[in-house]
Design a protein around this motif. Structure first.
Motif, PDB file in Angstrom:
ATOM      1  N   GLN A   9     -10.558   2.456 -32.418  1.00 38.46           N
ATOM      2  CA  GLN A   9      -9.997   1.117 -32.209  1.00 38.46           C
ATOM      3  C   GLN A   9      -8.568   1.217 -31.688  1.00 38.46           C
ATOM      4  OE1 GLN A   9      -9.166  -1.685 -35.645  1.00 38.46           O
ATOM      5  NE2 GLN A   9     -10.926  -2.746 -34.753  1.00 38.46           N
ATOM      6  N   LEU A  10      -7.783   2.134 -32.257  1.00 35.18           N
ATOM      7  CA  LEU A  10      -6.421   2.357 -31.775  1.00 35.18           C
ATOM      8  C   LEU A  10      -6.438   2.896 -30.355  1.00 35.18           C
ATOM      9  CD1 LEU A  10      -3.375   2.511 -32.160  1.00 35.18           C
ATOM     10  CD2 LEU A  10      -3.685   4.744 -33.253  1.00 35.18           C
ATOM     11  N   SER A  11      -7.365   3.787 -30.064  1.00 34.16           N
ATOM     12  CA  SER A  11      -7.487   4.348 -28.723  1.00 34.16           C
ATOM     13  C   SER A  11      -7.722   3.258 -27.688  1.00 34.16           C
ATOM     14  CB  SER A  11      -8.641   5.359 -28.690  1.00 34.16           C
ATOM     15  OG  SER A  11      -8.865   5.835 -27.377  1.00 34.16           O
ATOM     16  N   GLU A  12      -8.587   2.323 -28.005  1.00 34.99           N
ATOM     17  CA  GLU A  12      -8.868   1.214 -27.088  1.00 34.99           C
ATOM     18  C   GLU A  12      -7.636   0.339 -26.896  1.00 34.99           C
ATOM     19  OE1 GLU A  12     -12.202  -0.754 -28.784  1.00 34.99           O
ATOM     20  OE2 GLU A  12     -13.489   1.012 -28.664  1.00 34.99           O
ATOM     21  N   LYS A  16      -5.417  -0.409 -23.357  1.00 42.46           N
ATOM     22  CA  LYS A  16      -5.182  -1.756 -22.840  1.00 42.46           C
ATOM     23  C   LYS A  16      -3.692  -2.078 -22.706  1.00 42.46           C
ATOM     24  CE  LYS A  16      -9.457  -3.644 -24.801  1.00 42.46           C
ATOM     25  NZ  LYS A  16     -10.034  -4.559 -25.837  1.00 42.46           N
ATOM     26  N   GLN A  17      -2.870  -1.518 -23.596  1.00 45.85           N
ATOM     27  CA  GLN A  17      -1.471  -1.934 -23.665  1.00 45.85           C
ATOM     28  C   GLN A  17      -0.495  -1.000 -22.959  1.00 45.85           C
ATOM     29  OE1 GLN A  17      -0.590  -2.373 -27.837  1.00 45.85           O
ATOM     30  NE2 GLN A  17      -1.856  -4.218 -28.072  1.00 45.85           N
ATOM     31  N   LYS A  18      -0.928   0.198 -22.577  1.00 49.15           N
ATOM     32  CA  LYS A  18       0.020   1.212 -22.100  1.00 49.15           C
ATOM     33  C   LYS A  18       0.832   0.771 -20.890  1.00 49.15           C
ATOM     34  CE  LYS A  18      -3.535   3.702 -19.470  1.00 49.15           C
ATOM     35  NZ  LYS A  18      -4.241   4.999 -19.298  1.00 49.15           N
ATOM     36  N   ASP A  19       0.262  -0.037 -20.027  1.00 52.24           N
ATOM     37  CA  ASP A  19       0.992  -0.476 -18.835  1.00 52.24           C
ATOM     38  C   ASP A  19       2.033  -1.543 -19.146  1.00 52.24           C
ATOM     39  OD1 ASP A  19      -0.469   1.244 -17.221  1.00 52.24           O
ATOM     40  OD2 ASP A  19      -2.034  -0.244 -16.840  1.00 52.24           O
ATOM     41  N   MET A  20       1.992  -2.106 -20.358  1.00 54.35           N
ATOM     42  CA  MET A  20       2.924  -3.168 -20.735  1.00 54.35           C
ATOM     43  C   MET A  20       4.130  -2.624 -21.499  1.00 54.35           C
ATOM     44  SD  MET A  20       1.459  -5.773 -19.454  1.00 54.35           S
ATOM     45  CE  MET A  20       2.454  -7.080 -20.184  1.00 54.35           C
ATOM     46  N   THR A  27       7.131   1.995 -27.540  1.00 49.62           N
ATOM     47  CA  THR A  27       6.095   3.023 -27.688  1.00 49.62           C
ATOM     48  C   THR A  27       5.900   3.379 -29.159  1.00 49.62           C
ATOM     49  OG1 THR A  27       6.635   3.971 -25.517  1.00 49.62           O
ATOM     50  CG2 THR A  27       5.398   5.358 -27.041  1.00 49.62           C
ATOM     51  N   LYS A  28       7.002   3.545 -29.874  1.00 52.43           N
ATOM     52  CA  LYS A  28       6.911   3.853 -31.305  1.00 52.43           C
ATOM     53  C   LYS A  28       6.192   2.737 -32.061  1.00 52.43           C
ATOM     54  CE  LYS A  28      11.317   6.377 -31.511  1.00 52.43           C
ATOM     55  NZ  LYS A  28      12.677   6.358 -32.120  1.00 52.43           N
ATOM     56  N   ASN A  29       6.622   1.505 -31.800  1.00 49.46           N
ATOM     57  CA  ASN A  29       6.070   0.367 -32.554  1.00 49.46           C
ATOM     58  C   ASN A  29       4.603   0.107 -32.236  1.00 49.46           C
ATOM     59  OD1 ASN A  29       8.547  -0.095 -33.774  1.00 49.46           O
ATOM     60  ND2 ASN A  29       9.207  -1.568 -32.225  1.00 49.46           N
ATOM     61  N   ALA A  30       4.225   0.217 -30.955  1.00 46.85           N
ATOM     62  CA  ALA A  30       2.874  -0.157 -30.537  1.00 46.85           C
ATOM     63  C   ALA A  30       1.865   0.972 -30.722  1.00 46.85           C
ATOM     64  CB  ALA A  30       2.886  -0.601 -29.072  1.00 46.85           C
ATOM     65  N   PHE A  31       2.316   2.233 -30.553  1.00 44.10           N
ATOM     66  CA  PHE A  31       1.356   3.343 -30.523  1.00 44.10           C
ATOM     67  C   PHE A  31       1.539   4.360 -31.650  1.00 44.10           C
ATOM     68  CE2 PHE A  31       1.337   2.856 -25.589  1.00 44.10           C
ATOM     69  CZ  PHE A  31       0.620   1.682 -25.713  1.00 44.10           C
ATOM     70  N   ILE A 112       0.613   8.547 -26.144  1.00 48.24           N
ATOM     71  CA  ILE A 112      -0.692   8.722 -25.501  1.00 48.24           C
ATOM     72  C   ILE A 112      -1.152  10.169 -25.667  1.00 48.24           C
ATOM     73  CG2 ILE A 112      -1.956   8.659 -23.312  1.00 48.24           C
ATOM     74  CD1 ILE A 112      -0.049   6.405 -22.443  1.00 48.24           C
ATOM     75  N   GLU A 113      -0.294  11.092 -25.262  1.00 42.22           N
ATOM     76  CA  GLU A 113      -0.598  12.515 -25.433  1.00 42.22           C
ATOM     77  C   GLU A 113       0.109  13.023 -26.686  1.00 42.22           C
ATOM     78  OE1 GLU A 113       0.019  16.798 -23.117  1.00 42.22           O
ATOM     79  OE2 GLU A 113       0.330  14.910 -22.047  1.00 42.22           O
TER      80      GLU A 113
END
Length: 379
Positions: A9-12, A16-20, A27-31, A112-113
């Motif tokens: 679910q996190l991967s999906e 979806k959000q990486k371009d935003m 990055t810390k907060n979202a991923f 992401i990585e």
């Protein structure tokens, strides 16, 4: 929801959000914080997660972004970068923090990585190369299993270290072989040619054998895939449910039991329960894809954890999978040439029609592989 469902679910969401995402903090907060949470740690508990932990060896105020704690000692440190940054130029920074923290594992990530490091070569000195690299947007089952080892409930330092050395070198070997298989180097071609060619191996000989080696590698890989596929079909073909059986329960199968409401078949030995809702979903999907594929080829097979629908054999050529629980309904479709899958949540069976185009594409792909197998093996 189990760990696999949470991480997928996190991967999906990351996909979806990486371009935003425009900053490192975002990055810390979202991923990254959600990843720490999925690993079972409370990001707001200073006994479990310490943000900006002091890693100062040079009196310059150096701090690591996050430190995962156990018994008041850091077990995993995490250095974060913006999701669009290349991590290749940042591992020396993590190495400095690693030496100061006394943690056994370090992670360099852009959300992401994720690159996992330890000190296999020299104690308390971070290895130059990671023993594990994971793309959070393209997770294999093995990736998920390796990540699970860092979960709070399963963390075992000795166990991780015992597999880290093997992972480190198998990853490098796979990378070398992958490159050689895709584009054989002169040295590799020469090694192979020496086994079968008696003459002197000049450059002209290497050039002659290079396309032959590449073609042979492709042939071997295809043969392995076909053999496994063939064995799977042989093992499964007796169990495939005919498409005409829209209700698979019979008087003989459950002669001593009354089926619960909404259930049409129970296999007690395998723990499989087929529901009317799954059958209804199958009929909806068959009505969508039968425009391009004969209805008698669109069949289903129920498993303990999911309900597969595919072409001729859903174990091999599946177009989608269903997972219907009490609280959620999910539709899974294959992506990236069956290397991964996309998870789609639906509220009602009618929502399936919203994804008709995707389903037609997936079943067309499954049909293509089915015909390819037929043409090769059933002539």
């Amino acid at each position: 929801m189990d760990f696999k469902d949470q991480i997928q679910q996190l991967s999906e969401r990351i996909s979806k959000q990486k371009d935003m995402i425009t900053t490192e903090e975002a990055t810390k907060n979202a991923f990254i914080m959600p990843m720490i949470t999925v690993l079972g740690y409370d990001v707001f508990d200073p006994f479990e997660v310490v943000p900006e932990m002091d890693c100062d060896l040079t009196k310059r105020g150096d701090r690591i972004d996050y430190a995962i704690m156990k018994n008041e000692q850091p077990i995993l440190i995490i250095e974060c970068k913006h999701c669009k940054q290349n991590l290749d130029v940042h591992n020396t920074q993590l190495a400095k923090y690693f030496a100061a923290s006394n943690a056994r594992f370090g992670v360099l990530t852009n959300g992401i990585e994720y690159r996992f490091y330890t000190d296999l070569e020299k104690q308390n000195i971070m290895d130059e190369k990671p023993f594990l690299v994971i793309d959070a947007t393209d997770l294999s089952d093995n990736d998920i299993e390796q990540l699970k080892k860092f979960h709070k409930s399963y963390y075992n330092e000795t166990e991780i270290l015992s597999t880290a050395n093997e992972l480190k070198y198998t990853t490098e070997i796979k990378g070398i072989l992958s490159n050689e298989f895709a584009s054989p180097s002169p040295e590799f071609v020469k090694f192979i040619t020496k086994q079968i060619y008696d003459g002197a191996i000049w450059q002209s000989v290497i050039e002659q054998f290079t396309p032959l080696v590449k073609k042979s590698i492709s042939s071997i890989i295809n043969d392995i895939i076909s053999e496994r596929l063939n064995n799977a079909i042989k093992n499964e073909e007796q169990q495939i449910t005919p498409s005409s059986m829209e209700i698979v329960a019979s008087d003989d199968t459950n002669s001593d039991d009354t089926l619960p409401d909404g259930v049409v078949f129970i296999d007690k030995e395998k723990g499989i329960i087929t529901t009317q809702e799954e059958i209804d979903a199958y009929n909806i999907i068959r009505s969508i894809v039968r425009k391009q594929i004969s209805a008698d080829l669109i069949v289903y097979k129920d498993f303990k954890s999911y309900f597969a629908i595919g072409v001729s054999n859903p174990s091999c050529w599946w177009g989608c999978r269903l997972s219907f629980g009490n609280r959620s309904k999910c539709l899974y479709i294959p992506t990236d040439d069956y290397k991964s899958q996309e998870r789609i949540e639906i509220n009602t069976l009618d929502d399936i029609f919203k994804y008709a185009d995707k389903l037609e594409e997936c079943f067309a792909e499954a049909y293509k592989y089915y015909k390819k197998y037929q043409n090769k093996h059933l002539k």
